[in-house]
Design an enzyme around this catalytic site. Structure first.
Site, PDB file in Angstrom:
ATOM      1  N   ALA A 148       0.839  -1.196   0.000  1.00  0.00           N
ATOM      2  CA  ALA A 148       0.000   0.000   0.000  1.00  0.00           C
ATOM      3  C   ALA A 148       0.877   1.250   0.000  1.00  0.00           C
ATOM      4  O   ALA A 148       1.886   1.321   0.702  1.00  0.00           O
ATOM      5  CB  ALA A 148      -0.920  -0.011   1.217  1.00  0.00           C
ATOM      6  N   SER A 200       2.341  -2.339   4.259  1.00  0.00           N
ATOM      7  CA  SER A 200       2.478  -0.896   4.067  1.00  0.00           C
ATOM      8  C   SER A 200       3.798  -0.592   3.388  1.00  0.00           C
ATOM      9  O   SER A 200       4.771  -1.353   3.483  1.00  0.00           O
ATOM     10  CB  SER A 200       2.438  -0.176   5.410  1.00  0.00           C
ATOM     11  OG  SER A 200       3.651  -0.386   6.129  1.00  0.00           O
ATOM     12  N   ASP A 201       3.859   0.548   2.703  1.00  0.00           N
ATOM     13  CA  ASP A 201       5.163   1.100   2.363  1.00  0.00           C
ATOM     14  C   ASP A 201       5.827   1.493   3.674  1.00  0.00           C
ATOM     15  O   ASP A 201       5.182   1.645   4.711  1.00  0.00           O
ATOM     16  CB  ASP A 201       5.028   2.292   1.418  1.00  0.00           C
ATOM     17  CG  ASP A 201       6.267   2.493   0.560  1.00  0.00           C
ATOM     18  OD1 ASP A 201       7.355   2.044   0.981  1.00  0.00           O
ATOM     19  OD2 ASP A 201       6.157   3.098  -0.521  1.00  0.00           O
ATOM     20  N   TRP A 202       7.130   1.675   3.626  1.00  0.00           N
ATOM     21  CA  TRP A 202       7.895   1.873   4.852  1.00  0.00           C
ATOM     22  C   TRP A 202       7.526   3.207   5.533  1.00  0.00           C
ATOM     23  O   TRP A 202       7.627   4.267   4.916  1.00  0.00           O
ATOM     24  CB  TRP A 202       9.381   1.805   4.535  1.00  0.00           C
ATOM     25  CG  TRP A 202       9.958   0.420   4.644  1.00  0.00           C
ATOM     26  CD1 TRP A 202      11.101   0.075   5.312  1.00  0.00           C
ATOM     27  CD2 TRP A 202       9.463  -0.816   4.102  1.00  0.00           C
ATOM     28  NE1 TRP A 202      11.334  -1.284   5.227  1.00  0.00           N
ATOM     29  CE2 TRP A 202      10.338  -1.855   4.499  1.00  0.00           C
ATOM     30  CE3 TRP A 202       8.344  -1.151   3.353  1.00  0.00           C
ATOM     31  CZ2 TRP A 202      10.142  -3.191   4.155  1.00  0.00           C
ATOM     32  CZ3 TRP A 202       8.140  -2.486   2.998  1.00  0.00           C
ATOM     33  CH2 TRP A 202       9.023  -3.475   3.398  1.00  0.00           C
TER      34      TRP A 202
END
Length: 807
Positions: free
Chosen positions: A190, A223-225
């Site tokens: 995401a 998630s993206d970081w």
């Protein structure tokens, strides 16, 4: 698959479950001995499997960038790339590669376009599916990213992409849908941005209703970081895994949210089930998987052959007046340009890897044409200084290229010593120790005499000494985005006079008073800048013109750098940086014949196009880039690529241009008319080059185009004949042009063929039914797009036949 995941979940208490839903470290997931779950290892991977370290990790293969690989228009190529990356992953015991990137090329200003395949959803989706199959057939998971409407980098952590439902479905979700249909990717990521006012990590509509609901997706959404902002909203909104760890917004807060009833425990169970399914598929659940021991090394002959072939095959001949290319045997070649000497082989940000070497165009062409090539530097191409490369510095103890790095704690004690071949090291993100770094020291000897550009990169208080000179810098990040310390570290440099062998000593204090209490103090990418001092442009232009005049053909290499093609930063113009346009014109005015090689992954303006004989678009060609360019220029490998994005004729002349949010919003007002779709509809001036354009080294005739089948989906048949003098590869493209002007033209299929000179080949191209539908917002369902015609083309600038098609 290992056992019954529901039974395993039933043995865990709530806190144990929640622990599995946040990463254990930057690139690992938490193990759980009680259920036989081992550590799951992730790695960035669009152009190489970097491994668990951002900098200074294992030496790995650097592949050509995504747009260059995609320019082959070949699912076989994408599949081969997936298998190659799986081998690179297995060599490091990596379970999941964080790729492919399948966001679309909405605006040509997008800084991260080099990581993504194309502006077209069908081309992107089909290539992504093949890439995923190549990876996952070898037991390594893929991760589609970034879900969704994440087409630019400006304010990427806060921007709200405003996209109508039809456009979202027909364009931006379509590559994800195709990949899910055809390859069942084991994970997705995401994005940072909001979509229509809701964070991508909280998207009940996209994540739950569409992806997991309508598509029946069984994989995991991470998630993206640092992208996750909330607890209940994200957990209920379809996000399964927060990255990185061990800190994050979930943990105790998510346990409390379940206990209070904000999040139902079956929601947690579904997230855990998806984590376990991923671990099971990748061999981290139950009995640990075994790994091959005979995998090709990144610098092996097998890997070199593969990387040269993959890069050269995607290179694209944009113009070739009077058959200037391929180069003729025995010609005296003047090779000119900074990009010829310091070829840019990869983009910036998380796509960067540590390759065993990077071959410049100068090295490659001189090796292929020994004795026939002179090499001349060009004008400067960067606005900011970069760390030393190419053996300009030597480690003073071992004599190896690079620098010696010493990390010290607050008491001045040595924590670790490192060798940094690229003059860069990361601190605070992937260290193998628990101590806090307070100071970083660099030592190296310079391999040049005269004026050099010397400086430092990374946040902190710097002092540099060499040959009686002392330089001091206070470097700080701007605070404008997540990860700036790593992705866009501050830097400064000056010009000093040195002699060969002089010792450079640098020291950075990582916790000056104004940074001491910052949570990211001591975190960053640190490097030593050292290069020959820049020459005046006028001097460089005169030298280049003289070299061009003395040769039979001038090959001038121009392009972009990691300043323009990078994560976290968008472009502001498509113009080549510096005085590169002046360089091309100076060479063209002096040379008998001029060939331009464009070392860039994305569109650039070419105001000199009518002044040169040929242009070869070379992308970011990876560690074997110089050899691949040489093979393409000489015709040893045909550069039979076709463009994967449309090249506008000027700044602002694209259907979608702005990447700058206004009051936080970035409206996708062009709807489905991005790229070639908008140009064809007259929403923007005619482009310089259309998607699908590419000449190769032959000419082609098309004949007898007809509808070979109408159901269940249309199939176009056409006979193509190679009318050139060399064996060649052609890409037959079929587009659908609806009668309804509210619906854009769109690519519906393609087929590639090989043919000998004068050989006719009959090709059948099926139209993908997913492109013959539209989303009806009123009824919230797919419906037919209506009547129209099929266009058989070599790009929409070269339509060869029209085939009628009724509704």
């Amino acid at each position: 698959m290992t056992g019954n995941h529901a039974e395993l979940i039933g043995t865990l208490d709530l806190r144990d479950k929640v622990t599995l839903l946040t990463g254990a470290t930057t690139f690992t997931l938490a193990p759980c001995d009680a259920i036989g779950l081992g550590e799951l290892r992730l790695s960035d991977g669009p152009t190489g499997v970097r491994g668990p370290k951002f900098s200074g990790g294992r030496t790995v293969a650097l592949l050509p960038n995504a747009t260059l690989l995609a320019s082959a228009w070949s699912e076989d190529t994408a599949h081969e790339v997936g298998r190659l990356l799986a081998e690179e992953a297995m060599a490091q015991r990596i379970h999941v590669v964080l790729g492919p990137t399948i966001n679309l090329h909405r605006s040509p200003l997008g800084g991260r376009l080099f990581e993504a395949y194309s502006e077209d959803p069908l081309l992107t989706g089909r290539l992504a599916a093949a890439y995923v199959r190549g990876l996952q057939e070898r037991g390594v998971g893929a991760c589609l990213k970034h879900l969704v409407a994440n087409e630019s980098e400006t304010d990427r952590n806060t921007v709200n992409s405003v996209v109508d439902e039809a456009t979202l479905r027909e364009l931006y979700l379509l590559p994800f849908e195709i990949a899910v249909d055809e390859s069942d990717p084991w994970s997705m990521m995401a994005a940072y941005n909001d979509v229509n006012g809701v964070a991508a990590t909280e998207q009940q509509h996209v994540n739950n209703e569409v992806v997991k609901g309508e598509w029946g997706y069984q994989g995991l959404i991470m998630s993206d970081w640092f992208a996750t902002r909330t607890v209940a909203a994200a957990a209920n909104g379809g996000l399964d895994l927060v990255m990185p760890g061990p800190e994050g917004p979930w943990g105790d807060a998510l346990v409390a949210a379940v206990e209070s009833g904000e999040v139902a425990e079956p929601v947690i169970d579904d997230h855990v089930r998806r984590v376990l399914r991923l671990a099971d598929r990748a061999g981290a659940l139950g009995k640990p998987r075994g790994y091959p021991v005979d995998l090709p090394a990144p610098d092996s002959p097998a890997r070199r052959e593969q990387l040269i072939r993959l890069a050269a095959a995607g290179m694209t001949v944009l113009t070739n007046r009077d058959a200037a290319l391929p180069l003729r045997p025995g010609e005296r070649v003047a090779l000119i340009g900074r990009h010829a000497i310091e070829t840019v082989d990869m983009g910036g940000g998380s796509a960067q890897v540590n390759p065993p070497y990077q071959v410049s165009v100068a090295e490659g062409l001189c090796a292929r044409l020994p004795g026939d090539v002179t090499v001349t530097d060009g004008v400067g191409v960067r606005t900011r200084p970069v760390p030393a490369r190419g053996g300009f510095l030597t480690e003073p103890v071992t004599g190896e290229p690079g620098v010696h790095v010493i990390l010290l704690d607050e008491a001045g004690a040595v924590i670790e010593e490192r060798h940094a071949p690229g003059a860069v090291t990361a601190v605070g993100v992937d260290d193998d120790f628990d101590a806090t770094v307070a100071t970083v020291r660099f030592r190296a000897r310079v391999n040049a005499s005269g004026p050099i550009q010397l400086g430092a990169m990374g946040p902190g208080s710097w002092r540099l000494r060499v040959a009686g000179h002392e330089l001091r810098y206070e470097l700080r990040v701007s605070g404008s985005g997540i990860g700036e310390e790593i992705l866009a570290p501050p830097r400064a440099a000056d010009v000093v006079d040195v002699s060969a062998g002089d010792l450079i000593e640098g020291e950075a204090g990582l916790r000056p008073p104004d940074l001491a209490d910052s949570p990211l103090a001591g975190v960053g990418l640190y490097g030593l800048i050292a290069h020959p001092a820049p020459r005046p442009d006028a001097e460089a232009l005169a030298t280049a013109a003289a070299a061009a005049a003395a040769a039979d053909v001038a090959v001038v290499v121009v392009g972009l750098t990691e300043e323009q093609e990078t994560e976290a930063v968008d472009k502001t113009t498509l113009r080549l940086p510096g005085a590169q346009d002046d360089l091309v014109r100076a060479v063209a005015a002096a040379a008998k014949l001029t060939v331009v090689v464009v070392n860039a992954a994305t569109p650039v303006l070419m105001p000199w196009l009518d002044e040169v004989e040929a242009v070869l678009w070379a992308g970011l060609p990876g560690q074997e880039g110089g050899h691949a360019v040489a093979a393409a220029l000489t015709g040893d490998i045909e550069p039979a690529g076709r463009l994967v994005t449309t090249f506008p004729a000027g700044d602002g002349q694209a259907p979608a241009w702005s990447v700058t949010p206004v009051d936080g919003d970035l409206p996708y007002t062009e709807g489905a008319f991005i790229g070639y779709r908008g140009h064809f509809a007259g929403h923007a001036p005619p482009p310089r080059f259309w998607l699908g354009h590419g000449l190769g080294y032959a000419t082609w005739e098309y004949a007898d185009a007809r509808l070979a089948a109408a159901a269940p989906a249309p199939v176009v048949a056409v006979t193509v004949t190679n009318t050139g003098t060399r064996p060649s590869r052609e890409v037959v493209q079929v587009y659908f042009q609806p009668d309804d002007p509210a619906q854009p033209v769109r690519l519906v299929g393609w087929r590639a063929v090989q043919a000998a000179p004068r050989q006719p080949v009959t090709v059948e191209v099926p139209a993908d039914p997913r492109l013959l539908r539209r989303w009806d917002t009123a009824s919230a369902r797919w419906t037919g797009v209506g009547p129209g015609r099929l266009l058989v083309a070599r790009g929409l600038g070269d339509i060869r036949a029209t085939v009628a098609l009724d509704a």
